[in-house]
Design a protein around this motif. Structure first.
Motif, short mmCIF file in Angstrom:
data_model
loop_
_atom_site.label_atom_id
_atom_site.label_comp_id
_atom_site.label_asym_id
_atom_site.label_seq_id
_atom_site.Cartn_x
_atom_site.Cartn_y
_atom_site.Cartn_z
N LYS A 277 -6.69 -39.87 -0.79
CA LYS A 277 -7.85 -38.98 -0.87
C LYS A 277 -7.43 -37.54 -0.63
O LYS A 277 -6.64 -37.25 0.28
CB LYS A 277 -8.89 -39.39 0.16
CG LYS A 277 -9.51 -40.76 -0.09
CD LYS A 277 -10.59 -41.07 0.95
CE LYS A 277 -11.23 -42.43 0.69
NZ LYS A 277 -12.28 -42.74 1.70
N VAL A 278 -7.97 -36.63 -1.41
CA VAL A 278 -7.71 -35.20 -1.22
C VAL A 278 -8.50 -34.73 -0.01
O VAL A 278 -9.72 -34.91 0.06
CB VAL A 278 -8.11 -34.39 -2.47
CG1 VAL A 278 -7.97 -32.89 -2.20
CG2 VAL A 278 -7.28 -34.80 -3.67
N ILE A 279 -7.79 -34.11 0.95
CA ILE A 279 -8.47 -33.58 2.13
C ILE A 279 -8.42 -32.06 2.20
O ILE A 279 -9.13 -31.44 2.98
CB ILE A 279 -7.91 -34.19 3.43
CG1 ILE A 279 -6.39 -34.04 3.52
CG2 ILE A 279 -8.30 -35.65 3.53
CD1 ILE A 279 -5.80 -34.60 4.81
N ASP A 280 -7.57 -31.44 1.38
CA ASP A 280 -7.60 -29.98 1.23
C ASP A 280 -6.96 -29.61 -0.10
O ASP A 280 -6.12 -30.34 -0.65
CB ASP A 280 -6.88 -29.28 2.38
CG ASP A 280 -7.25 -27.80 2.46
OD1 ASP A 280 -8.34 -27.43 1.97
OD2 ASP A 280 -6.45 -27.01 3.00
N GLN A 281 -7.38 -28.46 -0.61
CA GLN A 281 -6.94 -28.02 -1.94
C GLN A 281 -6.80 -26.50 -1.93
O GLN A 281 -7.69 -25.79 -1.46
CB GLN A 281 -7.99 -28.45 -2.97
CG GLN A 281 -7.70 -28.09 -4.41
CD GLN A 281 -8.77 -28.66 -5.35
OE1 GLN A 281 -9.69 -29.36 -4.92
NE2 GLN A 281 -8.66 -28.36 -6.63
N VAL A 282 -5.65 -26.00 -2.40
CA VAL A 282 -5.42 -24.56 -2.43
C VAL A 282 -4.94 -24.13 -3.81
O VAL A 282 -4.35 -24.90 -4.56
CB VAL A 282 -4.38 -24.12 -1.36
CG1 VAL A 282 -4.94 -24.28 0.03
CG2 VAL A 282 -3.07 -24.92 -1.50
#
Length: 461
Positions: A277-282
């Motif tokens: 699961k993606v928990i942060d995206q930059v």
């Protein structure tokens, strides 16, 4: 590096020719004379770097391009666009070629686990054999994916299975199952096209392959989670639109991974390996062109992302491009968030004909310090310290003069393993170096049984 199926690539200046006469499968050994380091005429380096050895590319791999490296015990496994090679590195100053397998298919990214070697194929082929030939991705029956070899006897690798993936396999990352009965493979691929029956846009997903260790022939895709339900980075004049991932680096001890996904960097929760699961995206529209790869520090509290501006074929280490593009970005991980701190780029400007950009590297494990070695193609390699995330600094380097006549070359991957530095000089050789420095010497006390750089062990923490 981004070459494989026919694709539009920014400033890519070369192609790789795979000679039809070399398309047979099978391992071929080689006589092992001493492999002294070349004189390196004209090379510049820091005083703490010693070039120990260089093994030229030979036989069925001589016409290919050396790519990634994996390690197990006293053995190194080197990928090549024409197949892979296995080296005895018991004596790093005299590596010996054990065998090599002709199995063309870009880019042949490699990893090793429990006596199995995994090989990525990211060029459209007529079938999944090592005798296949190039075939258009517009043909439904074309094949791309992951090949599996049994290399328990490194003198005689045995091809045991293949798993087709929809958009091929540019790179892959191993995530061991907690049961130890199997291993998961996170497969990265990108550049879909509406004319490719098996690789349709938007390709905002990764494929996950599960390999039963006792019966690897039953390996299969078990999930294809969508990482970018919103489509990810939309693209810009200088940055690629996200349509898949280039590479993923896992830190299983903390159940996290990071994805370098074209226009996005993502932090993943991998506590359930088949359902990340993606928990942060930059994103970095100002300076990043192509999020290419990543490396954690020793306790998983920092990560650096590489930007492969120019696709690996561009001359990006000069005054015109500057220090913040084609560089490595440093992020602290705080409360499951990626916090940007600074950029690092080699301080030496390269000639206009030298392909040079941030590329593959690995941690040099020193407790209390964050130090890594990193390849920069014809920029050579750099050893640098990012303990102070906001103020990284170089502490060692090796840099050859430009290739004449001008052409693609330089170091694709440079990794530290059990006291030595190993590098794939992409069109020349497998090289070995040593760093002698009070800041890095403690790393020689850490000995690993196995290292896939994109599956990082916890050195401490």
């Amino acid at each position: 590096m981004r070459i494989g199926r026919p694709r539009t690539l920014a400033r890519l200046t070369f192609t790789v020719s795979l000679v039809a006469a070399l398309l047979g499968v099978g391992a071929t050994g080689a006589a092992n004379a001493d492999n002294p380091a070349p004189p390196d005429t004209g090379a510049t380096k820091s005083d703490n770097i010693t070039h120990l050895a260089s093994v030229p590319m030979t036989g069925p791999l001589a016409s290919g391009v050396n790519t990634d490296i994996a390690f197990a015990g006293k053995t190194a496994y080197v990928g090549n666009y024409s197949g892979f090679a296995i080296y005895d590195i018991a004596n790093p100053a005299n590596p010996k070629l054990i065998s090599q397998v002709s199995c063309p298919g870009s880019q042949n990214d490699v990893s090793i686990y429990a006596g199995l070697l995994f090989l990525s194929t990211d060029s459209s082929r007529s079938d999944n054999s090592c005798q296949s030939v190039s075939q258009s991705p517009t043909v439904k029956e074309s094949w791309e994916g992951i090949k599996i070899f049994d290399v328990k006897d490194p003198r005689s690798p045995r091809y045991v299975a293949a798993v087709e993936t929809k958009c091929g396999s540019h790179t892959h990352t191993l995530v061991p199952d907690k049961s130890k009965d199997s291993v998961y493979i996170y497969n990265s691929s990108y550049f879909p096209n509406a004319t490719y029956p098996d690789c349709q846009p938007p390709n905002d997903r990764i494929d996950i392959v599960k390999v039963p260790l006792k019966d690897p022939a039953k390996a299969a895709v078990v999930a294809s989670p969508v990482l970018f339900p919103d489509g990810g980075f939309p693209g810009s004049d200088t940055g690629y639109e996200t349509s898949g991932c280039h590479d993923i680096t896992a830190f299983p001890a903390k159940n996290i991974a990071v994805g370098a996904c074209m226009g996005d960097g993502v932090l993943l929760d991998i506590s359930k390996p088949a359902a990340p699961k993606v928990i942060d995206q930059v994103q970095d529209a100002a300076n990043f062109s192509f999020w290419h790869g990543a490396t954690f520090n020793g306790d998983g509290t920092k990560v650096v992302f590489m930007d492969e501006l120019g696709g690996g074929g561009g001359a990006e280490c000069n005054t015109e491009v500057g220090p913040d593009k084609g560089a490595t970005a440093i992020f602290d991980i705080r409360n499951k968030k990626l916090k940007f701190r600074s950029y690092y780029k080699i301080p030496r400007h390269q000639a206009e004909q030298e392909n040079c950009v941030s590329h593959n590297g690995s941690l040099i494990p020193v407790r209390g310090r964050d130090i890594m070695v990193q390849a920069w193609y014809q920029g050579g390699f750099s050893v640098w310290d990012f303990t102070d995330s906001a103020h990284p600094r170089e502490i060692g380097y090796f840099d050859r003069p430009p290739i004449e006549p001008a052409s693609f070359g330089g170091y694709w991957s440079v990794y530290y393993y059990n006291g030595a530095i190993y590098g794939t000089e992409s069109v020349r050789a497998f090289d070995v170096f040593k760093i002698t420095d009070r800041r890095t010497d403690p790393a020689s006390r850490i000995r690993l049984k196995e290292l896939n750089v994109q599956t990082q062990p916890p050195f401490w923490g």
